[in-house]
Design an enzyme around this catalytic site. Structure first.
Site, PDB file in Angstrom:
ATOM      1  N   GLY A 247       0.824  -1.205   0.000  1.00 24.58           N
ATOM      2  CA  GLY A 247       0.000   0.000   0.000  1.00 24.58           C
ATOM      3  C   GLY A 247       0.854   1.250   0.000  1.00 24.58           C
ATOM      4  O   GLY A 247       2.064   1.200   0.227  1.00 24.58           O
ATOM      5  N   CYS A 275       5.539  -5.711   1.691  1.00 28.44           N
ATOM      6  CA  CYS A 275       5.733  -4.290   1.393  1.00 28.44           C
ATOM      7  C   CYS A 275       5.288  -3.422   2.578  1.00 28.44           C
ATOM      8  O   CYS A 275       5.940  -3.388   3.605  1.00 28.44           O
ATOM      9  CB  CYS A 275       5.012  -3.935   0.096  1.00 28.44           C
ATOM     10  N   HIS A 367       7.247  -7.672  -3.435  1.00 32.16           N
ATOM     11  CA  HIS A 367       5.984  -8.240  -3.895  1.00 32.16           C
ATOM     12  C   HIS A 367       6.212  -9.651  -4.436  1.00 32.16           C
ATOM     13  O   HIS A 367       6.582  -9.811  -5.603  1.00 32.16           O
ATOM     14  CB  HIS A 367       5.383  -7.365  -5.002  1.00 32.16           C
ATOM     15  N   GLU A 369       4.151 -11.858  -5.317  1.00 30.55           N
ATOM     16  CA  GLU A 369       3.232 -12.235  -6.401  1.00 30.55           C
ATOM     17  C   GLU A 369       3.757 -11.760  -7.755  1.00 30.55           C
ATOM     18  O   GLU A 369       3.513 -12.387  -8.774  1.00 30.55           O
ATOM     19  CB  GLU A 369       1.826 -11.681  -6.132  1.00 30.55           C
TER      20      GLU A 369
END
Length: 400
Positions: A247, A275, A367, A369
């Site tokens: 975020g 993150c 990240h 992903e």
């Protein structure tokens, strides 16, 4: 034999702005170029992203809210845009800076041009500037406030433009999670054909779609919650695990989420953060955070996994970091036992991961992903799945 064909198209005339534009930095530096995307005025913190691919994932990553993103890759827009590669419901960047926008879209997956998406989401941009020179300036002076002016806003005097840039709030102290979070809870069940591990409460601080998908594919019933969800509301759900997403904003301005996490850690719920979620774990443990000079952004950031000695190439987007010693174990100031830094950046030794040794919690600053690649850190989803499964089975699960 069937051959794949696709149409090579140019952006529609309505999506191609005309006229000059200027990028103004708070130190007074000005870069003249051409309007790109929507026209008008936009303000934000100017940062650079080093990814050579994945511009659509970058634009739709909520972590970039409040920032004017400069792409260091020279040619942007070649593959157009499509619905599949959207990481959220819209483009979040405050502004967009590129050197050479593609004049034609050339990819069989494209549904429209990037220009069309920029105009549709009213993203003011600039093209035709020396992005290498701007990047070098940011690397020297640090990320700074900036503005892009085009159309009628270009008529403002140099002094008026600079004043507008300098009067805007900086990124330090800003809480942006409320602006990008889901407005209401939604659920995604564990993927079919995968052994169910349990339910996981996901605090959406600016989450990307790929993260929810991968949690589902690893056997979790995913419960995505707004950023302001209270401790009592999460306890009422009684999830088997907890996840804090990526975020935007300053972690020091997210006291409510830190307090919730601290209490849930005391409850013993397994935790995984990425993150922003890494920074908030650091704060929950009692550590401080600080603003980086220019941050880490892009999909080619080298990180060392201290557990394995492997170097991972990671996708990152953060302007703040956790203040912790790179080597050795240390006690968590808030009484959660032993903690160690699990990963760190090979570029500047910034903390890239935290591992709790006496409670089931860990996090990374990047990240895993990595929707636009690379996937070196994808194993972390498996590691968390094993942590939750082993804890449910009653085995000893200290650390991650």
């Amino acid at each position: 034999m069937t051959t794949n064909t696709f149409e090579v198209t140019a952006p529609p005339a309505a999506a191609v702005p005309e006229g000059a534009a200027v990028l103004v930095l708070e130190d007074g530096t000005r870069y003249a170029g051409r309007a790109y995307g929507a026209t008008g005025r936009t303000l934000g913190e100017v940062v650079f992203s080093t990814g050579m691919t994945g511009y659509q994932e970058t634009l739709t990553d909520p972590s970039y809210a409040g920032q004017i993103v400069l792409m260091t890759a020279p040619h942007i827009g070649n593959t157009g845009a499509n619905d599949t590669d959207m990481e959220s419901r819209k483009i979040w960047v405050s502004g967009f800076v590129v050197r050479d926008p593609a004049r034609r879209v050339s990819n069989f997956r494209a549904q429209r041009s990037l220009d069309e998406d920029l105009v549709a989401d009213e993203v003011v941009g600039i093209s035709g500037v020396d992005t290498r020179a701007i990047t070098r300036r940011i690397r020297s002076a640090g990320a700074m406030r900036a503005g892009i002016f085009s159309g009628a806003e270009l008529a403002l005097s140099d002094e008026e433009q600079l004043t507008a840039v300098r009067e805007q709030a900086g990124m330090a102290g800003r809480n942006l999670s409320d602006e990008v979070t889901t407005p209401e809870r939604y659920d995604v069940p564990a993927a079919e054909g995968v052994e169910r591990v349990g339910s996981i409460a996901v605090l959406d601080l600016g989450i990307k779609r790929a993260t929810v998908t991968y949690l589902s594919e690893h056997g979790f019933d995913v419960i995505v919650l707004p950023a302001r969800t209270t401790l009592e509301e999460i306890r009422a759900i009684a999830p088997d695990a907890l996840f804090y997403s990526n975020g935007p904003g300053d972690p020091a301005a997210s006291d409510a989420q830190v307090l919730v996490l601290r209490e849930l850690l005391r409850d013993g719920i397994p935790y995984f953060g990425i993150c922003f979620g890494n920074q908030l774990l650091g704060r929950a443990l009692g550590l401080d955070t600080y603003k980086l000079p220019f941050g880490h952004r892009g999909i080619n950031q080298p990180v060392l996994d201290k557990r394995t000695g492997r170097v991972e190439i990671t996708a990152q987007n953060h302007g703040f970091a956790v203040d912790a010693p790179i080597e050795g174990e240390f006690p968590a100031p808030e009484g959660f036992g032993r903690v160690q830094v699990s990963h760190y950046s090979l570029n500047d030794q910034v903390v890239e991961g935290l591992e709790c040794l006496d409670i089931p919690a860990f996090s990374v600053q990047y990240h895993p992903e990595a929707a636009a690649g690379p996937h070196d850190a994808f194993y972390l989803f498996d590691r968390f799945r094993a942590l939750v499964r082993d804890r449910a089975a009653g085995t000893d699960v200290q650390g991650a």
